[in-house]
Design a protein around this motif. Structure first.
Motif, mmCIF file in Angstrom:
data_model
loop_
_atom_site.group_PDB
_atom_site.id
_atom_site.type_symbol
_atom_site.label_atom_id
_atom_site.label_comp_id
_atom_site.label_asym_id
_atom_site.label_seq_id
_atom_site.Cartn_x
_atom_site.Cartn_y
_atom_site.Cartn_z
ATOM 1 N N CYS A 310 0.844 -1.193 0.000
ATOM 2 C CA CYS A 310 0.000 0.000 0.000
ATOM 3 C C CYS A 310 0.883 1.249 0.000
ATOM 4 C CB CYS A 310 -0.962 0.004 1.181
ATOM 5 S SG CYS A 310 -0.192 0.121 2.789
ATOM 6 N N ALA A 311 0.401 2.274 -0.659
ATOM 7 C CA ALA A 311 1.064 3.571 -0.660
ATOM 8 C C ALA A 311 0.427 4.454 0.407
ATOM 9 C CB ALA A 311 0.938 4.227 -2.035
ATOM 10 N N VAL A 312 1.198 5.428 0.866
ATOM 11 C CA VAL A 312 0.720 6.400 1.846
ATOM 12 C C VAL A 312 1.049 7.787 1.294
ATOM 13 C CG1 VAL A 312 0.777 7.138 4.258
ATOM 14 C CG2 VAL A 312 1.289 4.751 3.686
ATOM 15 N N ALA A 313 0.126 8.717 1.441
ATOM 16 C CA ALA A 313 0.348 10.081 0.964
ATOM 17 C C ALA A 313 -0.175 11.067 1.986
ATOM 18 C CB ALA A 313 -0.341 10.306 -0.382
ATOM 19 N N PHE A 314 0.486 12.226 2.077
ATOM 20 C CA PHE A 314 -0.051 13.299 2.914
ATOM 21 C C PHE A 314 0.231 14.635 2.255
ATOM 22 C CE2 PHE A 314 4.286 12.974 4.632
ATOM 23 C CZ PHE A 314 4.659 14.304 4.819
ATOM 24 N N GLY A 315 -0.630 15.621 2.570
ATOM 25 C CA GLY A 315 -0.490 16.967 2.049
ATOM 26 C C GLY A 315 -0.324 17.965 3.175
ATOM 27 N N THR A 316 0.239 19.126 2.864
ATOM 28 C CA THR A 316 0.571 20.108 3.882
ATOM 29 C C THR A 316 -0.113 21.449 3.618
ATOM 30 O OG1 THR A 316 2.492 21.128 2.794
ATOM 31 C CG2 THR A 316 2.855 19.019 3.910
ATOM 32 N N ASN A 317 -0.195 22.256 4.655
ATOM 33 C CA ASN A 317 -0.776 23.585 4.471
ATOM 34 C C ASN A 317 0.181 24.526 3.753
ATOM 35 O OD1 ASN A 317 1.015 24.003 6.599
ATOM 36 N ND2 ASN A 317 -0.368 25.383 7.701
ATOM 37 N N SER A 318 1.403 24.075 3.463
ATOM 38 C CA SER A 318 2.334 24.851 2.653
ATOM 39 C C SER A 318 2.302 24.426 1.186
ATOM 40 C CB SER A 318 3.762 24.715 3.200
ATOM 41 O OG SER A 318 4.166 23.356 3.226
ATOM 42 N N GLY A 319 1.375 23.509 0.817
ATOM 43 C CA GLY A 319 1.128 23.202 -0.573
ATOM 44 C C GLY A 319 1.928 22.062 -1.168
ATOM 45 N N SER A 320 2.504 21.202 -0.334
ATOM 46 C CA SER A 320 3.224 20.035 -0.826
ATOM 47 C C SER A 320 2.413 18.766 -0.608
ATOM 48 C CB SER A 320 4.575 19.880 -0.114
ATOM 49 O OG SER A 320 5.465 20.912 -0.471
ATOM 50 N N VAL A 321 2.660 17.784 -1.463
ATOM 51 C CA VAL A 321 2.126 16.436 -1.267
ATOM 52 C C VAL A 321 3.306 15.476 -1.304
ATOM 53 C CG1 VAL A 321 0.629 14.606 -2.156
ATOM 54 C CG2 VAL A 321 -0.072 17.006 -2.351
ATOM 55 N N PHE A 322 3.439 14.679 -0.241
ATOM 56 C CA PHE A 322 4.492 13.678 -0.139
ATOM 57 C C PHE A 322 3.869 12.295 -0.265
ATOM 58 C CE2 PHE A 322 6.207 17.370 2.031
ATOM 59 C CZ PHE A 322 7.523 17.413 1.589
ATOM 60 N N VAL A 323 4.563 11.384 -0.959
ATOM 61 C CA VAL A 323 4.041 10.050 -1.215
ATOM 62 C C VAL A 323 5.101 9.014 -0.874
ATOM 63 C CG1 VAL A 323 3.043 8.490 -2.928
ATOM 64 C CG2 VAL A 323 2.575 10.944 -3.070
ATOM 65 N N SER A 324 4.663 7.926 -0.252
ATOM 66 C CA SER A 324 5.508 6.770 0.007
ATOM 67 C C SER A 324 4.940 5.575 -0.744
ATOM 68 C CB SER A 324 5.570 6.452 1.501
ATOM 69 O OG SER A 324 6.223 5.211 1.728
ATOM 70 N N ALA A 325 5.780 4.915 -1.545
ATOM 71 C CA ALA A 325 5.357 3.724 -2.279
ATOM 72 C C ALA A 325 5.651 2.440 -1.511
ATOM 73 C CB ALA A 325 6.055 3.669 -3.632
ATOM 74 N N ASP A 326 6.290 2.554 -0.329
ATOM 75 C CA ASP A 326 6.701 1.369 0.420
ATOM 76 C C ASP A 326 6.184 1.395 1.861
ATOM 77 O OD1 ASP A 326 8.298 3.392 1.416
ATOM 78 O OD2 ASP A 326 10.197 2.487 0.795
ATOM 79 N N GLU A 327 4.908 1.764 2.003
ATOM 80 C CA GLU A 327 4.199 1.709 3.283
ATOM 81 C C GLU A 327 4.822 2.610 4.344
ATOM 82 O OE1 GLU A 327 3.333 -2.369 4.369
ATOM 83 O OE2 GLU A 327 2.129 -2.623 2.529
ATOM 84 N N GLY A 328 5.308 3.780 3.890
ATOM 85 C CA GLY A 328 5.766 4.789 4.836
ATOM 86 C C GLY A 328 7.223 4.717 5.208
#
Length: 348
Positions: A310-328
């Motif tokens: 499973c992938a994990v993603a999060f977004g920030t109030n500074s306008g970035s989105v970070f993604v992990s392809a290896d479960e964090g």
């Protein structure tokens, strides 16, 4: 990897494919608090003072707007699939259903008709119904800031409050409530629990919760909550995400505190992961900012895909989105310079 829906203060964006090609903004620049989608269909909930409230729908390539009727709502905050129907939550905290694919909506009054609803207290963002979980079998759980968790076993016709704790620290009773104003409620008071986010774990009855006061786990559908904050660097944070197949794996994003900035501790971004149901935690930061990091990850700003791994993603109030392809375990920045990110969801 599934496409990623990114709700922002200036419309909905979509990160498409393995290279995260950015498309948007959609929804005519409306603030989008939350979005879900599967196949070629997307639903995006939002609005505000200048727009009114509504839910945008994409079918194929065409976008249309439904404005309800959302009786009593100022802004739409959440949307969820529940079998053949759609559910949506609003500010103030009402619950709505659509039986025709989002074309029209009606309010389910049983939630707000229950005793005590007239005393629910708004959180900092208002009295919002921000989280909806459905087991597809009539079981529903909603999170309302700052009233707490409520459960229905009949599809929303009746509800019970689910804000009781049963383990460390302290005696069994209501979940703690102390917002720094010196007015902590008594153990017998169940109302005013400030739930921030909920996620189903991969077992019957398993729910994880990030609360204003810490992280909790329930193994009985929310009837009793066990605190699992120990091992985390702080009690305060907004989102929680859970693995779709491994019942012990979940992720949270702790912040330094309510009134002292709401940013990562020591300015270092870490997603904290547990593989044993919250008994122990590990901070995962490879690929994330290691210093001078002052962004916030909001309550709907973290999502877990159903892929393998499973992938994990999060977004920030500074306008970035970070993604992990290896479960964090490791991370990459998939987008930057977006408007404030209010929600992140993987397409189903």
């Amino acid at each position: 990897m599934a496409d990623i829906l990114v709700g922002t203060t200036k419309g909905l964006f979509i990160l498409e494919g393995p290279d995260f090609r950015l498309t948007g903004p959609f929804c005519q620049g409306w603030p989008i608090n939350h979005a879900i989608g599967r196949g070629d269909q997307v639903f995006a909930a939002g609005g505000g003072k200048w727009f009114g409230c509504g839910i945008w729908r994409r079918q194929g390539g065409d976008w249309t707007l439904s404005q309800g009727p959302f009786e009593g709502a100022e802004q739409m905050w959440s949307v969820a699939y529940d079998g053949d129907r759609l559910l949506a939550g609003s500010k103030p905290a009402y619950l709505y259903e659509s039986l025709n694919g989002g074309e029209s909506w009606r309010r389910l009054d049983a939630l707000t008709d229950q005793p005590g609803a007239d005393t629910w207290m708004p959180g900092a963002a208002g009295l919002t119904l921000h989280t909806i979980l459905s087991d597809g079998k009539g079981g529903l759980w909603v999170g309302i800031s700052a009233a707490g968790v409520f459960e229905s076993r009949d599809g929303g016709q009746s509800w019970q409050m689910r804000n009781r704790r049963g383990n460390r620290p302290g005696p069994a009773g209501a979940l703690p409530r102390d917002w720094g104003d010196g007015n902590e409620f008594r153990q017998e008071d169940e109302i005013f629990s400030c739930v921030h986010n909920l996620a189903f774990g991969a077992a019957e009855g398993l729910i994880y919760m990030q609360n204003h006061q810490g992280v909790y786990r329930s193994r009985d559908g929310g009837a009793v909550w066990e605190e699992i904050t120990e091992g985390l660097p702080s009690t305060f944070g907004f989102p929680v995400g859970a693995h779709p197949r491994d019942k012990g794996t979940l992720w949270v994003f702790p912040l330094n505190g309510d009134a002292i900035g709401r940013y990562p501790l020591d300015g270092r971004a870490l997603v904290w992961k547990s593989t044993d149901g919250g008994e122990t935690w590990q901070g995962k930061g490879q690929g994330l900012p290691a210093q001078d990091c002052f962004f916030t990850v909001l309550r709907q700003g973290l999502s877990v895909s159903r892929g393998t791994p499973c992938a994990v993603a999060f977004g920030t109030n500074s306008g970035s989105v970070f993604v992990s392809a290896d479960e964090g375990e490791t991370w990459r920045e998939a987008a930057r310079h977006l408007p404030t990110v209010l929600s992140v969801e993987f397409m189903q």
